[in-house]
Design a protein around this motif. Structure first.
Motif, mmCIF file in Angstrom:
data_model
loop_
_atom_site.group_PDB
_atom_site.id
_atom_site.type_symbol
_atom_site.label_atom_id
_atom_site.label_comp_id
_atom_site.label_asym_id
_atom_site.label_seq_id
_atom_site.Cartn_x
_atom_site.Cartn_y
_atom_site.Cartn_z
ATOM 1 N N PHE A 223 -15.261 26.968 3.084
ATOM 2 C CA PHE A 223 -15.934 28.222 3.406
ATOM 3 C C PHE A 223 -16.769 28.084 4.677
ATOM 4 O O PHE A 223 -17.315 27.011 4.954
ATOM 5 N N PRO A 224 -16.929 29.174 5.431
ATOM 6 C CA PRO A 224 -17.733 29.120 6.646
ATOM 7 C C PRO A 224 -19.224 29.301 6.408
ATOM 8 O O PRO A 224 -20.019 29.211 7.341
ATOM 9 N N GLY A 225 -19.628 29.566 5.170
ATOM 10 C CA GLY A 225 -21.038 29.776 4.860
ATOM 11 C C GLY A 225 -21.470 28.975 3.659
ATOM 12 O O GLY A 225 -20.967 27.869 3.414
ATOM 13 N N THR A 226 -22.379 29.550 2.875
ATOM 14 C CA THR A 226 -22.939 28.832 1.724
ATOM 15 C C THR A 226 -22.651 29.532 0.394
ATOM 16 O O THR A 226 -23.098 29.058 -0.642
ATOM 17 N N TYR A 233 -12.422 32.302 4.633
ATOM 18 C CA TYR A 233 -12.382 30.857 4.504
ATOM 19 C C TYR A 233 -11.752 30.242 5.749
ATOM 20 O O TYR A 233 -11.010 30.896 6.483
ATOM 21 N N LEU A 234 -12.067 28.998 5.988
ATOM 22 C CA LEU A 234 -11.544 28.281 7.138
ATOM 23 C C LEU A 234 -10.256 27.539 6.807
ATOM 24 O O LEU A 234 -9.409 27.328 7.667
ATOM 25 N N ASP A 235 -10.135 27.110 5.565
ATOM 26 C CA ASP A 235 -8.939 26.379 5.148
ATOM 27 C C ASP A 235 -8.839 26.471 3.630
ATOM 28 O O ASP A 235 -9.855 26.562 2.929
ATOM 29 N N SER A 257 -12.560 18.604 6.802
ATOM 30 C CA SER A 257 -13.508 19.715 6.667
ATOM 31 C C SER A 257 -14.932 19.319 7.043
ATOM 32 O O SER A 257 -15.754 20.194 7.338
ATOM 33 N N LEU A 258 -15.242 18.044 7.008
ATOM 34 C CA LEU A 258 -16.602 17.572 7.275
ATOM 35 C C LEU A 258 -16.747 17.118 8.717
ATOM 36 O O LEU A 258 -15.765 16.790 9.391
ATOM 37 N N PHE A 304 -18.863 23.832 1.679
ATOM 38 C CA PHE A 304 -19.748 24.828 2.285
ATOM 39 C C PHE A 304 -20.466 24.185 3.467
ATOM 40 O O PHE A 304 -20.395 22.965 3.671
ATOM 41 N N THR A 305 -21.195 24.988 4.225
ATOM 42 C CA THR A 305 -21.906 24.425 5.375
ATOM 43 C C THR A 305 -23.054 23.525 4.958
ATOM 44 O O THR A 305 -23.493 22.673 5.728
ATOM 45 N N ASP A 306 -23.569 23.694 3.726
ATOM 46 C CA ASP A 306 -24.709 22.892 3.296
ATOM 47 C C ASP A 306 -24.386 21.901 2.180
ATOM 48 O O ASP A 306 -25.221 21.076 1.819
ATOM 49 N N ARG A 307 -23.151 21.961 1.632
ATOM 50 C CA ARG A 307 -22.846 21.094 0.486
ATOM 51 C C ARG A 307 -21.342 21.014 0.250
ATOM 52 O O ARG A 307 -20.574 21.845 0.756
ATOM 53 N N VAL A 308 -20.973 20.027 -0.542
ATOM 54 C CA VAL A 308 -19.613 19.898 -1.073
ATOM 55 C C VAL A 308 -19.718 19.945 -2.595
ATOM 56 O O VAL A 308 -20.559 19.259 -3.175
#
Length: 465
Positions: A223-226, A233-235, A257-258, A304-308
């Motif tokens: 996802f591109p956000g949180t 989604y990006l992928d 992704s990271l 997510f941008t802040d977590r997996v």
């Protein structure tokens, strides 16, 4: 328990752990109460107490009679027998008999009619759903899902070359040198029963495991956000195949992704992954090996941008807690699968995986969610705010070229493919939509033949066509 403790407990009212009874005269009825507590984590019955929590009190003769009734119910009317503890509390209104029922070690407990009872709020209910019964047998050690023969499976579904490579690597000889048929060798290794491969055998060595085990796969979304309810989604990818292939593809998804960071290394050196690979490996393997195969859901990866988030179907077995597994306490749900996976995946067992992951990256939350029957490992990223903002900005400004839009119907199909037993209200909550909007979208999907509901209104499931 003192009188003060008793009064404080009664003031809180009945719940799943506390049952009030003014009196009891029937051993079968008492047996059902005791079995329900033993099947549901344990609890306490207070005799001599009215439903509203007021103390009616018992005299000495009533206490003697009730003790005999409880002993008879626990030993003669419950199978297997229970061993509750009783003690008396003196109050101004008379005695209160406190019956403590521990969480049962040999679930499921049944009454003389073979009925299984569990607590449902302050009341109890009779278990009738097959999946719930299977999980209870699993928790009691009477059923190992990974050892159940797979319906319609034969030895022809097994990749003999893959099994041969594993056999030779582990035991130092080829299949031909072993001098036994493939079916017999698999049975000797507890991977088949009466010539039929079991779940562990198919998932480890099947040619096409998902043809026989549709939910034994993994889904991933970047996802591109949180927010999980994001419609972009990006992928996105679904990983099928044998367990080792799912693991490799899942790790590849995480790595792409990271972020890669320089981490003090030279300019011309390759960056290293922002999160320690060892931590991700341990958590992903645990999710694949220790998932509950009686739950009709897939293992899921969300970036997510802040977590997996790594989500495994089935909450922690028995009374195991996240705090315990942080210290290395383990309870193998799939013993045969875990034993063979230790020689195929980077998995050591013995409860050491989570402590190793935490040692490599302490910013990990372990979340047990029994209400929705899943377990989440949340790995927090430490991306700088500016980097996160640039990612969000790039997504917003180049949506047509850098991402695939996920519309509501597609999002519904993706969710129900992963969790076919979800209700429409749960789907609406996950996607951040109104229930009415989801109902209309599902109606259109059903009319177009892309989705159908199978089974009764309660206990059925969705099928994505």
């Amino acid at each position: 328990m003192t009188e003060t403790d008793l009064l404080q407990t009664l003031a809180r009212g009945e719940d799943s752990r506390h049952q009030f009874k003014r009196d009891a005269t029937n051993a079968d009825g008492m047996a059902a109460e005791l079995a329900a507590f033993a099947n549901s984590g344990g609890g306490t019955v207070f005799l001599g107490v009215a439903d509203d929590g007021s103390i009616a009190g018992l005299d000495a003769a009533a206490v003697r009679r009730l003790n005999q009734l409880i002993s008879n119910a626990a030993s003669q009317h419950v199978r297997p027998p229970l061993h509750p503890q009783t003690h008396n509390v003196q109050t101004a209104q008379g005695l209160v008999l406190v019956v403590q029922v521990p969480d049962g070690l040999n679930k499921p407990y049944m009454d003389l009619q073979g009925r299984v009872w569990v607590k449902s709020g302050a009341d109890k209910r009779h278990v009738t759903a097959r999946e719930e019964m299977q999980r209870m047998f699993q928790r009691g050690g009477l059923l190992q899902a990974d050892q159940v023969p797979v319906r319609n499976a034969t030895v022809a579904d097994i990749d003999e070359r893959a099994f041969g490579r594993y056999f030779e690597r582990r035991y130092g000889q080829s299949l031909s040198a072993a001098g036994l048929a493939l079916a017999q060798l698999m049975e000797n290794l507890q991977l088949a029963q009466d010539g039929v491969p079991n779940l562990a055998g198919v998932l480890l060595f099947g040619k096409h495991p998902q043809r026989l085990l549709p939910v034994c796969q993994m889904g991933a979304v970047w996802f591109p956000g949180t927010q999980l309810g994001d419609t972009r989604y990006l992928d996105s990818e679904n990983f099928d195949g044998p367990l080792d292939e799912q693991f490799e593809r899942g790790m590849a998804f995480l790595k792409r992704s990271l972020h890669k960071v320089q981490a003090g290394r030279g300019f011309n050196t390759l960056g290293q992954l922002e999160l320690p690979e060892e931590a991700l490996v341990e958590l992903l393997v645990n999710a694949l090996v220790h998932r509950d195969f009686l739950v009709s859901a897939t293992v899921r990866l969300f970036v997510f941008t802040d977590r997996v988030e790594i989500i495994s179907p089935g909450h922690l077995p028995d009374s195991l807690t996240p705090e315990q597994i942080r210290t290395g306490v383990s309870n193998r749900r799939n013993q045969v699968l875990a034993e063979h996976a230790a020689h195929i995946l980077p998995y050591r067992g013995m409860g050491t995986g989570v402590p190793r992951a935490l040692d490599a990256w302490p910013q990990i939350d372990l979340v047990d969610e029994p209400e929705i029957n899943q377990f989440r490992a949340v790995v927090w990223r430490t991306v700088q705010a500016s980097a996160a903002t640039s990612v969000e900005t790039s997504v917003e400004t180049s949506v047509e070229t850098t991402q695939v839009p996920l519309k509501t119907p597609e999002a519904i199909l993706a969710l129900l493919s992963e969790q076919p037993t979800m209700t429409l209200s749960q789907v609406a909550n996950r996607l951040g939509k109104s229930t009415r909007a989801i109902e209309m979208a599902v109606s259109r999907l059903t009319e177009s033949g892309k989705l159908k509901y199978v089974g009764p209104k309660k206990g059925g499931h969705w099928e994505v066509m």
